[in-house]
Scaffold this motif. Structure first.
Motif, PDB file in Angstrom:
ATOM      1  N   MET A   1       6.184 -11.715  -2.623  1.00 18.81           N
ATOM      2  CA  MET A   1       4.724 -11.677  -2.465  1.00 18.81           C
ATOM      3  C   MET A   1       4.328 -10.413  -1.694  1.00 18.81           C
ATOM      4  SD  MET A   1       2.229 -14.600  -0.915  1.00 18.81           S
ATOM      5  CE  MET A   1       0.451 -14.403  -0.989  1.00 18.81           C
ATOM      6  N   VAL A   2       3.315  -9.711  -2.179  1.00 19.68           N
ATOM      7  CA  VAL A   2       2.887  -8.469  -1.550  1.00 19.68           C
ATOM      8  C   VAL A   2       2.170  -8.792  -0.239  1.00 19.68           C
ATOM      9  CG1 VAL A   2       1.497  -6.397  -1.813  1.00 19.68           C
ATOM     10  CG2 VAL A   2       2.648  -7.386  -3.801  1.00 19.68           C
ATOM     11  N   PRO A   3       2.582  -8.139   0.855  1.00 24.09           N
ATOM     12  CA  PRO A   3       1.946  -8.416   2.154  1.00 24.09           C
ATOM     13  C   PRO A   3       0.472  -8.033   2.160  1.00 24.09           C
ATOM     14  CG  PRO A   3       4.018  -7.232   2.427  1.00 24.09           C
ATOM     15  CD  PRO A   3       3.701  -7.209   0.979  1.00 24.09           C
ATOM     16  N   THR A   4      -0.269  -8.729   2.995  1.00 20.34           N
ATOM     17  CA  THR A   4      -1.695  -8.440   3.175  1.00 20.34           C
ATOM     18  C   THR A   4      -1.896  -7.571   4.405  1.00 20.34           C
ATOM     19  OG1 THR A   4      -2.347 -10.526   2.139  1.00 20.34           O
ATOM     20  CG2 THR A   4      -3.975  -9.463   3.573  1.00 20.34           C
ATOM     21  N   ALA A   5      -2.726  -6.556   4.281  1.00 25.38           N
ATOM     22  CA  ALA A   5      -3.041  -5.679   5.406  1.00 25.38           C
ATOM     23  C   ALA A   5      -4.434  -5.103   5.204  1.00 25.38           C
ATOM     24  CB  ALA A   5      -2.019  -4.552   5.534  1.00 25.38           C
ATOM     25  N   ALA A   6      -5.106  -4.816   6.279  1.00 24.43           N
ATOM     26  CA  ALA A   6      -6.476  -4.315   6.222  1.00 24.43           C
ATOM     27  C   ALA A   6      -6.520  -2.952   5.530  1.00 24.43           C
ATOM     28  CB  ALA A   6      -7.048  -4.208   7.633  1.00 24.43           C
ATOM     29  N   TYR A   7      -7.617  -2.704   4.843  1.00 27.71           N
ATOM     30  CA  TYR A   7      -7.816  -1.395   4.229  1.00 27.71           C
ATOM     31  C   TYR A   7      -7.702  -0.298   5.286  1.00 27.71           C
ATOM     32  CZ  TYR A   7      -9.609  -3.369  -0.165  1.00 27.71           C
ATOM     33  OH  TYR A   7      -9.740  -4.022  -1.375  1.00 27.71           O
ATOM     34  N   GLY A   8      -7.042   0.779   4.909  1.00 24.52           N
ATOM     35  CA  GLY A   8      -6.869   1.905   5.815  1.00 24.52           C
ATOM     36  C   GLY A   8      -5.608   1.839   6.649  1.00 24.52           C
ATOM     37  N   SER A   9      -4.992   0.665   6.722  1.00 21.46           N
ATOM     38  CA  SER A   9      -3.796   0.493   7.563  1.00 21.46           C
ATOM     39  C   SER A   9      -2.505   0.504   6.759  1.00 21.46           C
ATOM     40  CB  SER A   9      -3.895  -0.820   8.348  1.00 21.46           C
ATOM     41  OG  SER A   9      -3.786  -1.940   7.477  1.00 21.46           O
ATOM     42  N   TRP A  10      -2.606   0.673   5.442  1.00 21.14           N
ATOM     43  CA  TRP A  10      -1.415   0.559   4.602  1.00 21.14           C
ATOM     44  C   TRP A  10      -0.442   1.704   4.858  1.00 21.14           C
ATOM     45  CZ3 TRP A  10      -4.550  -0.082  -0.581  1.00 21.14           C
ATOM     46  CH2 TRP A  10      -5.260  -1.283  -0.550  1.00 21.14           C
ATOM     47  N   PRO A  11       0.854   1.393   4.889  1.00 17.26           N
ATOM     48  CA  PRO A  11       1.853   2.475   4.998  1.00 17.26           C
ATOM     49  C   PRO A  11       1.944   3.223   3.668  1.00 17.26           C
ATOM     50  CG  PRO A  11       2.945   0.361   4.697  1.00 17.26           C
ATOM     51  CD  PRO A  11       1.485   0.055   4.852  1.00 17.26           C
ATOM     52  N   SER A  12       2.225   4.533   3.765  1.00 19.23           N
ATOM     53  CA  SER A  12       2.272   5.341   2.547  1.00 19.23           C
ATOM     54  C   SER A  12       3.367   6.386   2.649  1.00 19.23           C
ATOM     55  CB  SER A  12       0.929   6.024   2.306  1.00 19.23           C
ATOM     56  OG  SER A  12       1.026   6.966   1.243  1.00 19.23           O
ATOM     57  N   PRO A  13       4.088   6.633   1.554  1.00 21.53           N
ATOM     58  CA  PRO A  13       5.079   7.719   1.551  1.00 21.53           C
ATOM     59  C   PRO A  13       4.444   9.097   1.382  1.00 21.53           C
ATOM     60  CG  PRO A  13       5.028   6.669  -0.597  1.00 21.53           C
ATOM     61  CD  PRO A  13       4.086   5.880   0.279  1.00 21.53           C
ATOM     62  N   ILE A  14       3.133   9.140   1.108  1.00 19.14           N
ATOM     63  CA  ILE A  14       2.449  10.419   0.909  1.00 19.14           C
ATOM     64  C   ILE A  14       1.900  10.870   2.258  1.00 19.14           C
ATOM     65  CG2 ILE A  14       0.648  11.635  -0.377  1.00 19.14           C
ATOM     66  CD1 ILE A  14       0.795   9.387  -2.466  1.00 19.14           C
ATOM     67  N   ASP A  15       2.718  11.616   3.002  1.00 17.26           N
ATOM     68  CA  ASP A  15       2.271  12.056   4.315  1.00 17.26           C
ATOM     69  C   ASP A  15       1.628  13.440   4.215  1.00 17.26           C
ATOM     70  OD1 ASP A  15       4.363  13.924   4.193  1.00 17.26           O
ATOM     71  OD2 ASP A  15       5.689  12.745   5.475  1.00 17.26           O
ATOM     72  N   ALA A  16       1.104  13.912   5.351  1.00 15.91           N
ATOM     73  CA  ALA A  16       0.371  15.172   5.357  1.00 15.91           C
ATOM     74  C   ALA A  16       1.270  16.357   5.034  1.00 15.91           C
ATOM     75  CB  ALA A  16      -0.317  15.370   6.709  1.00 15.91           C
ATOM     76  N   ARG A  17       2.512  16.323   5.497  1.00 14.45           N
ATOM     77  CA  ARG A  17       3.437  17.430   5.232  1.00 14.45           C
ATOM     78  C   ARG A  17       3.746  17.522   3.744  1.00 14.45           C
ATOM     79  NH1 ARG A  17       4.319  21.606   8.384  1.00 14.45           N
ATOM     80  NH2 ARG A  17       4.208  20.145  10.127  1.00 14.45           N
ATOM     81  N   TYR A 409     -12.041   6.850  -7.085  1.00 11.10           N
ATOM     82  CA  TYR A 409     -10.629   6.548  -6.878  1.00 11.10           C
ATOM     83  C   TYR A 409     -10.512   5.366  -5.905  1.00 11.10           C
ATOM     84  CZ  TYR A 409      -9.817  11.240  -8.825  1.00 11.10           C
ATOM     85  OH  TYR A 409      -9.786  12.357  -9.633  1.00 11.10           O
ATOM     86  N   PRO A 410     -10.366   4.140  -6.406  1.00  8.90           N
ATOM     87  CA  PRO A 410     -10.255   2.991  -5.503  1.00  8.90           C
ATOM     88  C   PRO A 410      -8.946   3.038  -4.717  1.00  8.90           C
ATOM     89  CG  PRO A 410     -10.838   2.309  -7.744  1.00  8.90           C
ATOM     90  CD  PRO A 410     -10.403   3.736  -7.818  1.00  8.90           C
ATOM     91  N   PRO A 411      -8.899   2.365  -3.564  1.00  5.47           N
ATOM     92  CA  PRO A 411      -7.644   2.259  -2.826  1.00  5.47           C
ATOM     93  C   PRO A 411      -6.560   1.647  -3.701  1.00  5.47           C
ATOM     94  CG  PRO A 411      -9.479   1.466  -1.509  1.00  5.47           C
ATOM     95  CD  PRO A 411     -10.012   1.679  -2.887  1.00  5.47           C
ATOM     96  N   HIS A 412      -5.338   2.169  -3.557  1.00  9.74           N
ATOM     97  CA  HIS A 412      -4.249   1.666  -4.395  1.00  9.74           C
ATOM     98  C   HIS A 412      -2.915   1.878  -3.694  1.00  9.74           C
ATOM     99  CE1 HIS A 412      -1.841   0.747  -7.930  1.00  9.74           C
ATOM    100  NE2 HIS A 412      -1.186   1.885  -7.724  1.00  9.74           N
ATOM    101  N   ASN A 413      -2.169   0.782  -3.562  1.00  9.02           N
ATOM    102  CA  ASN A 413      -0.831   0.830  -2.984  1.00  9.02           C
ATOM    103  C   ASN A 413      -0.095  -0.422  -3.437  1.00  9.02           C
ATOM    104  OD1 ASN A 413       1.414   0.467  -1.116  1.00  9.02           O
ATOM    105  ND2 ASN A 413       0.463   2.013   0.197  1.00  9.02           N
ATOM    106  N   PRO A 414       1.054  -0.260  -4.131  1.00  5.70           N
ATOM    107  CA  PRO A 414       1.750  -1.439  -4.656  1.00  5.70           C
ATOM    108  C   PRO A 414       2.363  -2.316  -3.569  1.00  5.70           C
ATOM    109  CG  PRO A 414       3.104   0.515  -4.944  1.00  5.70           C
ATOM    110  CD  PRO A 414       1.775   0.996  -4.443  1.00  5.70           C
ATOM    111  N   ASP A 415       2.428  -1.793  -2.342  1.00 11.43           N
ATOM    112  CA  ASP A 415       3.110  -2.524  -1.266  1.00 11.43           C
ATOM    113  C   ASP A 415       2.177  -3.367  -0.421  1.00 11.43           C
ATOM    114  OD1 ASP A 415       5.438  -1.217  -2.083  1.00 11.43           O
ATOM    115  OD2 ASP A 415       5.084   0.463  -0.717  1.00 11.43           O
TER     116      ASP A 415
END
Length: 662
Positions: A1-17, A409-415
């Motif tokens: 089951m995909v965890p629930t987290a508030a918008y804006g707080s999702w972890p992402s592999p796309i970092d600034a660098r 572009y809606p928020p999107h993250n499979p995790d």
């Protein structure tokens, strides 16, 4: 089951660098014999532009090591910075503009010698600059645009078509440069020689017109001595924009013109000047665009008479046009945005294209087979593409029931998924220009936010290109009104339909988009915060010697002539309305910016001082108009995210905290 987290707080592999490392795109594609060449960004190398060579065996190599920087400053936005020819012996011969000193250099990449200068330095103002070169080996010259400063002021400048000797005799002698045009126009493009070598065509225009308002096509005879004779206008005018002209193999002129309200392709026979030009494929689509850089190309004639052309309405495609029948066949493939850089060699057509799932890559079309494939800087996903956003092409309704085009572009993250009762924050993106366009392509900066749970809406507000001259002209004397209203209409519609959280809306933009952002914060309380990037912010200062020559009269059409409507300049300037801003903001500025100088931003900050509005100012040494260095890009992106995290109340300890001072 995909965890629930508030918008804006999702972890992402796309970092600034990661995002910064993939900033920029290939530009200025050309052929040298059987080889393909282009310029490519190098954010990790101080933001320089490298010259890349693709050999016939598929080997891709950078021709010039750092610190060589293949980029010109002509009209500050630059243009075609290099040219090359193949030789029977000794390998290619390349001519290029080096950014730090703006001299033209000649280079034999298969030899051992370093590049040698072809043009002199000048201590006057911004010096001598060169763009849109074409090498004529038989004449021993390279023909190009010369921009020469005659004084210390930003508008103390002249531009002509010039010939530079390839033997280096002008390296220390300005008098050895042959001027080919008479200087009647303040702005010119590079010359295009007819197939028989007897005539030459180029484009010119003058203040207060911008090239998307009105340009002229000039035609001249080329004498035995190489001089231009009897230069005269054959096409264009003050209400007709011609951004490109080329010669067809049969000696007729091909050109893009918006005389019908859309940039369409036309043909003109200079031997029959009284005949009306022929529209080759009349459509309510654009086959051209705004000439922000000298030497852009939306079409190229092929040897057999067909024409390769970029065209579209909003999104663009590459097509092959039969000028006799008007039949246009598009290239199959995923690409939705083709850049204004095309080259042809035999049956090959090469350009730069991108899509919502791929960044810009060098694409080659084989016209014999109809097959198109990426051949250079081919897109490779730096992360799993499941983290990319899925764009929605939307049309919204603004004031007076006018259409507004946007990409959402809606928020999107499979995790992660958000709680069912939460609406996402959204950032409205206002593009630069303002005579510009937000293309439908993969942008890791957008993915940086959407993969964290923050939506993005890119607005092609009234005044944008891609939708015809009438849409483009909506901004005439309405800058700071129509763009602000259109961005607000999109934000309000997203909130009203339940797509976006109305309490967590932001706006951001750079250059003209920075203006729209600042003006929006002044004009409305719709946005919770804003990111203002190297903006236009003081209209009076900008119009009275506060910017470069190319845009020094742009406000005549965007706002109105200063001497006729001085109050309008005061009323619309964010620097004058600073006391009405209540929302937090971050202001990002390059200290070497001559287009939107730091002084404007500093005057704006002085007006905001002590008013209790949380804000931050980040300035960057060595950066001009458009950030290019990796460290700058990283810091700017993380600062922007920190603003949203703090303003929207997002729990995100992994973001370097930006100090917001009242």
């Amino acid at each position: 089951m995909v965890p629930t987290a508030a918008y804006g707080s999702w972890p992402s592999p796309i970092d600034a660098r990661l995002t910064a490392a993939h900033d920029g795109r290939p530009e200025y594609v050309g052929t040298v014999g059987d080889e393909l060449w282009w310029t490519a960004p190098r954010p990790a190398e101080g933001g320089r532009r490298a010259l890349v060579r693709l050999r016939p065996d598929g080997t891709e190599e950078s021709v010039l090591p750092a610190p060589w920087n293949v980029r010109t400053r002509v009209i500050e936005y630059g243009g075609q910075p290099w040219a090359g020819v193949a030789r029977a012996a000794g390998g290619p011969l390349i001519v290029f503009s080096h950014f730090p000193d703006q001299r033209l250099y000649v280079h034999e990449p298969d030899g051992d010698a370093p590049p040698r200068p072809l043009t002199p330095l000048s201590a006057v103002g911004g010096g001598l600059r060169w763009a849109d070169p074409v090498i004529h080996p038989d004449r021993g010259e390279v023909w190009c645009v010369l921009e020469e400063f005659t004084g210390e002021g930003p508008t103390d400048v002249r531009r002509v078509v010039a010939a530079v000797p390839l033997d280096g005799s002008a390296a220390d002698d300005r008098a050895a440069v042959r001027e080919l045009s008479d200087g009647r126009h303040r702005f010119v493009t590079g010359p295009r020689l007819s197939p028989d070598g007897r005539r030459v065509a180029w484009i010119g225009w003058d203040h207060p017109l911008m090239p998307w308002d009105g340009t002229e096509v000039l035609l001249a005879d080329v004498g035995a001595d190489g001089a231009f004779h009897d230069a005269h206008r054959v096409l264009g005018g003050p209400e007709e924009s011609v951004p490109q002209v080329e010669w067809a193999p049969d000696g007729r002129l091909l050109y893009a013109s918006d005389r019908t309200g859309w940039w369409n392709l036309h043909r003109f026979d200079p031997d029959r000047p009284d005949e009306e030009p022929t529209a080759l494929c009349p459509r309510e689509e654009e086959f051209g665009g705004p000439l922000w850089k000298i030497g852009l190309s939306w079409f190229r004639p092929l040897a057999g008479g067909l024409i390769a052309t970029v065209h579209g309405r909003g999104a663009t495609a590459l097509g092959i046009l039969d000028p006799e029948s008007g039949e246009l066949v598009d290239v199959a493939g995923p690409w939705t945005a083709w850049a204004a850089t095309l080259t042809v060699q035999g049956t090959r057509v090469v350009g730069v294209a991108a899509s919502p799932r791929s960044a810009a890559e060098v694409v080659e079309l084989d016209t014999r087979t109809g097959r198109a494939r990426a051949v250079g800087r081919a897109h490779a996903d730096p992360v799993d593409p499941v983290y990319y956003p899925e764009p929605q092409i939307r049309t919204f309704t603004g004031p007076d029931n006018r259409e507004i085009h946007a990409h959402v572009y809606p928020p999107h993250n499979p995790d992660r998924v958000a709680p069912g009762d939460e609406l996402p924050p959204y950032v409205v993106w206002a593009h630069g220009g303002p005579t510009g366009h937000a293309p439908l392509v993969l942008d890791l900066e957008i993915a940086y936010f959407t993969s964290r749970g923050i939506g993005v809406a890119e607005v092609n507000y009234g005044g944008s290109t891609g939708y015809g001259r009438e849409y483009r002209n909506r901004l005439r004397e309405q800058w700071g009104v129509v763009d602000v209203e259109d961005c607000a209409a999109v934000a309000e519609a997203l909130a009203a339909e339940g797509t976006a959280d109305p309490a967590r809306l932001a706006i951001r933009g750079g250059s003209a988009g920075g203006w729209t952002t600042a003006a929006s914060l002044v004009a409305t309380d719709l946005y919770a915060c804003g990111t203002i990037i190297y903006p236009v912010i003081d209209l009076v200062g900008w119009a009275t010697g506060g910017t470069h020559d190319f845009e020094s009269r742009y406000l005549d059409t965007l706002i109105g002539p200063l001497d006729e409507v001085p109050a309008r300049y005061q009323e619309r300037s964010p620097v004058a309305g600073a006391e009405r801003i209540r929302a937090p903001f971050v202001l990002l500025q390059g200290l070497d910016d001559v287009i939107c100088p730091a002084g404007q931003s500093e005057r704006f900050l002085a007006r905001m001082a002590g008013r209790g509005v949380p804000h931050a100012y980040l300035s960057f040494e060595g950066e001009g108009h458009g950030f290019r260095r990796e460290d700058t890009l990283v810091r700017a992106l993380e600062a922007e995210l920190s603003l949203y995290v703090q303003t929207f109340g997002i729990d995100r300890p992994d973001v370097p905290r930006l100090e917001l001072k009242p």
